[in-house]
Scaffold this active site. Structure first.
Site, PDB file in Angstrom:
ATOM      1  N   THR A 164       0.827  -1.212   0.000  1.00  0.00           N
ATOM      2  CA  THR A 164       0.000   0.000   0.000  1.00  0.00           C
ATOM      3  C   THR A 164       0.861   1.261   0.000  1.00  0.00           C
ATOM      4  O   THR A 164       0.642   2.174  -0.803  1.00  0.00           O
ATOM      5  CB  THR A 164      -0.885  -0.002   1.270  1.00  0.00           C
ATOM      6  OG1 THR A 164      -1.536  -1.265   1.336  1.00  0.00           O
ATOM      7  CG2 THR A 164      -1.895   1.103   1.257  1.00  0.00           C
ATOM      8  N   LYS A 190       8.851   1.229  11.743  1.00  0.00           N
ATOM      9  CA  LYS A 190       8.987   1.552  13.174  1.00  0.00           C
ATOM     10  C   LYS A 190       9.641   0.426  13.950  1.00  0.00           C
ATOM     11  O   LYS A 190      10.408   0.637  14.878  1.00  0.00           O
ATOM     12  CB  LYS A 190       7.627   1.898  13.778  1.00  0.00           C
ATOM     13  CG  LYS A 190       6.615   0.778  13.702  1.00  0.00           C
ATOM     14  CD  LYS A 190       5.301   1.183  13.107  1.00  0.00           C
ATOM     15  CE  LYS A 190       5.368   1.287  11.612  1.00  0.00           C
ATOM     16  NZ  LYS A 190       4.097   1.412  10.940  1.00  0.00           N
ATOM     17  N   GLU A 235       9.677   9.784   9.008  1.00  0.00           N
ATOM     18  CA  GLU A 235       8.411  10.455   9.345  1.00  0.00           C
ATOM     19  C   GLU A 235       7.222   9.501   9.258  1.00  0.00           C
ATOM     20  O   GLU A 235       6.295   9.537  10.080  1.00  0.00           O
ATOM     21  CB  GLU A 235       8.198  11.644   8.387  1.00  0.00           C
ATOM     22  CG  GLU A 235       7.016  12.522   8.721  1.00  0.00           C
ATOM     23  CD  GLU A 235       7.168  13.200  10.070  1.00  0.00           C
ATOM     24  OE1 GLU A 235       7.949  14.146  10.174  1.00  0.00           O
ATOM     25  OE2 GLU A 235       6.499  12.765  11.037  1.00  0.00           O
ATOM     26  N   GLY A 281       1.640   7.719  10.783  1.00  0.00           N
ATOM     27  CA  GLY A 281       1.327   7.874   9.348  1.00  0.00           C
ATOM     28  C   GLY A 281       1.551   9.268   8.817  1.00  0.00           C
ATOM     29  O   GLY A 281       2.680   9.756   8.744  1.00  0.00           O
ATOM     30  N   ILE A 313       0.791  12.179  10.019  1.00  0.00           N
ATOM     31  CA  ILE A 313       0.992  13.310  10.960  1.00  0.00           C
ATOM     32  C   ILE A 313       2.489  13.625  11.051  1.00  0.00           C
ATOM     33  O   ILE A 313       3.282  12.751  11.396  1.00  0.00           O
ATOM     34  CB  ILE A 313       0.471  12.958  12.375  1.00  0.00           C
ATOM     35  CG1 ILE A 313      -1.009  12.596  12.339  1.00  0.00           C
ATOM     36  CG2 ILE A 313       0.738  14.099  13.334  1.00  0.00           C
ATOM     37  CD1 ILE A 313      -1.572  12.170  13.693  1.00  0.00           C
ATOM     38  N   GLY A 359      -9.859  -6.925   7.275  1.00  0.00           N
ATOM     39  CA  GLY A 359      -8.427  -6.803   6.946  1.00  0.00           C
ATOM     40  C   GLY A 359      -7.775  -5.603   7.613  1.00  0.00           C
ATOM     41  O   GLY A 359      -6.792  -5.058   7.116  1.00  0.00           O
ATOM     42  N   LYS A 402       6.398   2.906  18.016  1.00  0.00           N
ATOM     43  CA  LYS A 402       6.312   4.333  17.656  1.00  0.00           C
ATOM     44  C   LYS A 402       6.689   5.205  18.858  1.00  0.00           C
ATOM     45  O   LYS A 402       7.431   6.184  18.729  1.00  0.00           O
ATOM     46  CB  LYS A 402       4.892   4.657  17.173  1.00  0.00           C
ATOM     47  CG  LYS A 402       4.521   3.902  15.890  1.00  0.00           C
ATOM     48  CD  LYS A 402       3.031   3.966  15.600  1.00  0.00           C
ATOM     49  CE  LYS A 402       2.681   3.132  14.368  1.00  0.00           C
ATOM     50  NZ  LYS A 402       1.247   2.907  14.186  1.00  0.00           N
ATOM     51  N   GLY A 460      -2.647   4.061   5.940  1.00  0.00           N
ATOM     52  CA  GLY A 460      -3.297   4.214   4.627  1.00  0.00           C
ATOM     53  C   GLY A 460      -2.327   4.736   3.588  1.00  0.00           C
ATOM     54  O   GLY A 460      -1.297   5.336   3.917  1.00  0.00           O
TER      55      GLY A 460
HETATM   56  N1  HSE Z   1      -1.557  -1.116  12.120  1.00  0.00           N
HETATM   57  C1  HSE Z   1      -1.207   0.241  12.356  1.00  0.00           C
HETATM   58  C2  HSE Z   1      -2.410   0.971  12.886  1.00  0.00           C
HETATM   59  C3  HSE Z   1      -0.729   0.985  11.131  1.00  0.00           C
HETATM   60  O1  HSE Z   1      -3.491   0.395  12.981  1.00  0.00           O
HETATM   61  O2  HSE Z   1      -2.277   2.134  13.223  1.00  0.00           O
HETATM   62  C4  HSE Z   1       0.726   1.030  10.936  1.00  0.00           C
HETATM   63  O3  HSE Z   1       1.482   1.130  12.077  1.00  0.00           O
END
Ligand code: HSE
Length: 428
Positions: free
Chosen positions: A14, A107, A131, A136, A138, A189, A207, A304
């Site tokens: 993605t 991460k 970043e 994501g 932000i 999913g 993170k 995303g």
């Molecule tokens: N699976 C993570 C979330 C996304 O749901 O925020 C990537 O770290």
């Protein structure tokens, strides 16, 4: 005219596909903003013959990410494969050895090996940018390392796993238990291949470990965090907490204390009316507090294609401009070994317990709490069932050690019908 900045992208899921799309769609804008053309030389992924909805025919293909990372026509290795070890680590190290800057969304890799990789990069005058690894889209890494560089950071908080926030808010909105919503997420999913990474708080912990290093100038140390996932959060607690004006969040908190840094990723109660309390669905929020700036709240998509690729491209753009910051805000060699002070900051707690319904049970609970030095702020008995009496208690601020002592003492009083629930209430 400066030469183009040439990317080698490993991982075409993605995020990787999203990065290719932005490079193609925003070529003119990126050139105008960075003063250089940004081009893709080569790509690599596990499967070649898959329609990803983007044109890849102009780029060289490598089956092996290490070969991609070391190509002569690659200036920046963009690592979007994931995983704390294996090919991601091998290719990142190979890229650094070959003199390439690295941009990554990984991460787990940085939480486990960030210090060694940062030292390796900085010794070679190279950069690792990440970043996209935290929250994501932000731009919280930039906010901390650039926007707040004149501040002593006092606290970092955040909802950093969208899946967990989706599960908790969906449970409340639809009055569903954890198992039902977890099964829905599997169906949709929404979960990582290993769901424990999400619901066990590990992805969010990775993170937070990066934010701690940046905020407090300490070596990245994932193992220093207290981590608890959301698997044991019940709909009953969500609803009782809501009734008292709180929301339950999987909240990362790292703060300075007199003894060191207290850093944890655990389910917490936050006021329903606060920005964190109002955060719905898979959205992420990062709250940063500095001695001069006060509090800053950043909210946005934590995952995303578009949001995560947007963060990757921001790092690529900085490298195109020739902008190289130390990986964790100051030279990796100068980062301190963090002193652990987990649970050192006092807090109010939400306690839920089922009492055996007999005379003196409530008095016993109050005495045990009092003896441990835990003061009761609010208390209420509700939804009386046949032989048990559910009780909710909100304590005044207390040290976690005192609460642990009280819970230990409670377990031998024989007035508890089941294991008590204790959740920290975070002041936000
Ligand atoms: N699976 C993570 C979330 C996304 O749901 O925020 C990537 O770290």
């Amino acid at each position: 005219m400066p030469s183009p900045l040439r990317l080698g992208i490993a991982g075409l899921g993605t995020v990787g596909t999203g990065v290719v799309r932005i490079v193609q769609r925003q070529a003119a804008l990126l050139q105008a903003r960075t003063g250089r053309e940004i081009v893709i030389s080569a790509v690599s992924a596990r499967t070649r013959d898959r329609d990803r909805g983007v044109r890849l025919s102009d780029y060289a293909w490598e089956d092996d990410p290490v070969a991609l990372a070391t190509r002569d026509d690659v200036d920046v290795f963009v690592e979007l494969m994931g995983g704390s070890d294996g090919p991601a680590k091998a290719a990142t190290e190979a890229a650094l050895k070959a003199g390439k800057d690295v941009v990554t969304a990984n991460k787990a890799l940085l939480a486990m090996h960030g210090q060694a990789l940062a030292e390796m990069a900085e010794e070679a005058g190279l950069s690792i940018r990440y970043e996209a690894a935290v929250a994501g889209g932000i731009p919280c890494i930039k906010a901390l390392s650039e926007g707040l560089s004149g501040n002593e950071i006092t606290r970092v908080m955040g909802v950093m796993n969208g899946t967990c926030n989706y599960i908790l808010t969906r449970m409340q909105a639809a009055h569903l238990d954890y198992q039902t919503v977890f099964a829905e997420c599997e169906e949709l999913g929404y979960l990582e291949a290993d769901p424990t990474l999400d619901v066990g708080g590990i992805d969010a912990g990775h993170k937070l470990a990066l934010l701690v290093a940046l905020a407090f100038g300490t070596k990245v140390d994932f193992n220093a965090l207290t981590i608890e996932g959301i698997e044991r959060v019940t709909i009953e607690d969500i609803e009782q907490a809501a009734d008292m004006g709180y929301r339950i969040k999987l909240l990362g908190v790292a703060q300075t204390t007199g003894r060191g840094v207290d850093a944890r990723m655990t389910p917490c109660l936050v006021p329903a009316a606060s920005p964190l309390g109002q955060l719905e669905g898979p959205t992420n929020m990062i709250v940063l507090e500095g001695d001069s700036v006060g509090q800053i709240v950043l909210r946005g998509a934590g995952a995303g294609e578009g949001p995560t690729a947007s963060a990757v491209i921001a790092d690529v753009a900085d490298l195109a401009r020739g902008f190289r910051l130390p990986v964790f805000g100051q030279r990796a060699a100068s980062l301190r070994l963090g002193e652990r002070a987990n649970n050192a900051s006092p807090a109010a707690y939400y306690l839920r317990m089922a009492l055996v319904d007999k005379p003196g049970a409530l008095a016993k609970i109050a005495t045990v709490l009092g003896d441990a030095g835990v003061s009761i702020d609010r208390m209420r008995q509700y939804g009386h069932e046949a032989a048990t009496a559910p009780v909710l208690i909100v304590t005044h601020k207390t040290q976690q050690e005192a609460l642990a002592m009280a819970l230990e003492a409670l377990s031998s009083t024989e007035v508890l019908a089941s294991e008590p629930v204790a959740l920290r209430i975070e002041e936000v």
